[in-house]
Design a protein around this motif. Sequence first.
Motif, PDB file in Angstrom:
ATOM      1  N   ASP A  95       3.768   3.014 -13.696  1.00 32.78           N
ATOM      2  CA  ASP A  95       2.841   3.706 -12.887  1.00 32.78           C
ATOM      3  C   ASP A  95       1.688   2.865 -12.679  1.00 32.78           C
ATOM      4  OD1 ASP A  95       1.032   5.332 -11.988  1.00 32.78           O
ATOM      5  OD2 ASP A  95       1.388   6.933 -13.526  1.00 32.78           O
TER       6      ASP A  95
ATOM      7  N   ASP B 133       5.644   7.148  -6.983  1.00 32.65           N
ATOM      8  CA  ASP B 133       5.158   8.631  -7.297  1.00 32.65           C
ATOM      9  C   ASP B 133       5.471   8.969  -8.503  1.00 32.65           C
ATOM     10  OD1 ASP B 133       7.498   8.648  -6.335  1.00 32.65           O
ATOM     11  OD2 ASP B 133       7.339  10.640  -5.091  1.00 32.65           O
TER      12      ASP B 133
ATOM     13  N   ALA C 127     -11.000   4.391 -19.109  1.00 33.04           N
ATOM     14  CA  ALA C 127      -9.379   5.086 -18.909  1.00 33.04           C
ATOM     15  C   ALA C 127      -8.686   4.845 -20.222  1.00 33.04           C
ATOM     16  CB  ALA C 127      -8.627   4.131 -17.796  1.00 33.04           C
TER      17      ALA C 127
ATOM     18  N   ARG D 232      -1.277   3.641 -11.467  1.00 30.51           N
ATOM     19  CA  ARG D 232      -2.440   4.027 -11.926  1.00 30.51           C
ATOM     20  C   ARG D 232      -2.859   3.617 -13.291  1.00 30.51           C
ATOM     21  NH1 ARG D 232      -0.785   9.807 -10.440  1.00 30.51           N
ATOM     22  NH2 ARG D 232       1.183   9.168 -11.467  1.00 30.51           N
TER      23      ARG D 232
END
Length: 329
Positions: A109, A278, A27, A111
């Motif tokens: 974030d 989000d 990642a 993620r």
Amino acid sequence: MDVWWRAITEADPGPKWAGLFAELWPAYRQWWLREGADARPTYLESLRALETHMPELIPLYDELCTLAGGGDLAARFLSLYRPPPYLSGCSQAIWPGKEPVLVRNYDYDPRAFESVVLHTSWLGRTVMGTSDGLWGLVDGMNDAGLAVSLTFGGRRVVGDGFGLPLILRYVLQTCTTAEEAGRALARIPTHMSYNVTVLDRKRNYLTAFMAPDRPAAITHAAVATNHQERVEWDAHARMTATVERERFLLQRLTLHVEPEEKFIAAFLRRPLYSSAFDRGFGTLYTAVYRPRKGEMELRWPRAAWPLNLHAFEEGTRRIVTPEPRSRAS
């Protein structure tokens, strides 16, 4: 939001860190190359920058590069020199009670977050904190009783410097007081604008407003959100409510005399707590640092995880983050 957190301890770089690198490198590699390999500095440029500005880290950097497989791209990434730009939210403040406390919210974030607390004794100094960039930190504390935390500074300028998480690692590895940390923060170049709040065991504190295009301003501010001495990016300021969060914290420190616990609890409610997951600006955790005691605590709306620098215990936590209550106090 459902996230697994891990607390990992490894005195010297070894198999645990190598395993973490192997897990997260795909990642990070994708992120590092998002503008193409040629947009990032070469290995030689990265090494020279480290040698110039943070030479004490070179033995550790070399060891980590070896554990990462010795590849060119991994070594360039681990230097965290001129990384791709990235944005975060965050609020942080010094609670001036009997026991000095640094409290912060990290808005980012989910993620792109490691969810790892790393406890190490690299280069002979014990450090624990919230990991970023595999050896950098977005907040942390060392065995000298020094605690640090960063927030994004609310400016679009990108320049020639390091990612702030590595600079925080350097501060905790080499500094013992807020004064020493301030000198380091004033001289090391950063690739974007950030605010770094520092607290030491003797209750001395400072906030450094760092930028790639102007000298760092070392201030006695006890609060930092996502602008520096004035708002310079109106759209980001409105989206993150940086001015409102700063005013809220300043009022609680100056106008409302309240117990420490109530002050900390305010970080888990609006306007400090953000549910904008989000949009990449949700509050991933609240961290509480008590540098005199060597204590760190992670908090969420339905959970808490105390950690001790001198009696650190590895473990995992599954954190389910609910929608927060709307009441601000």
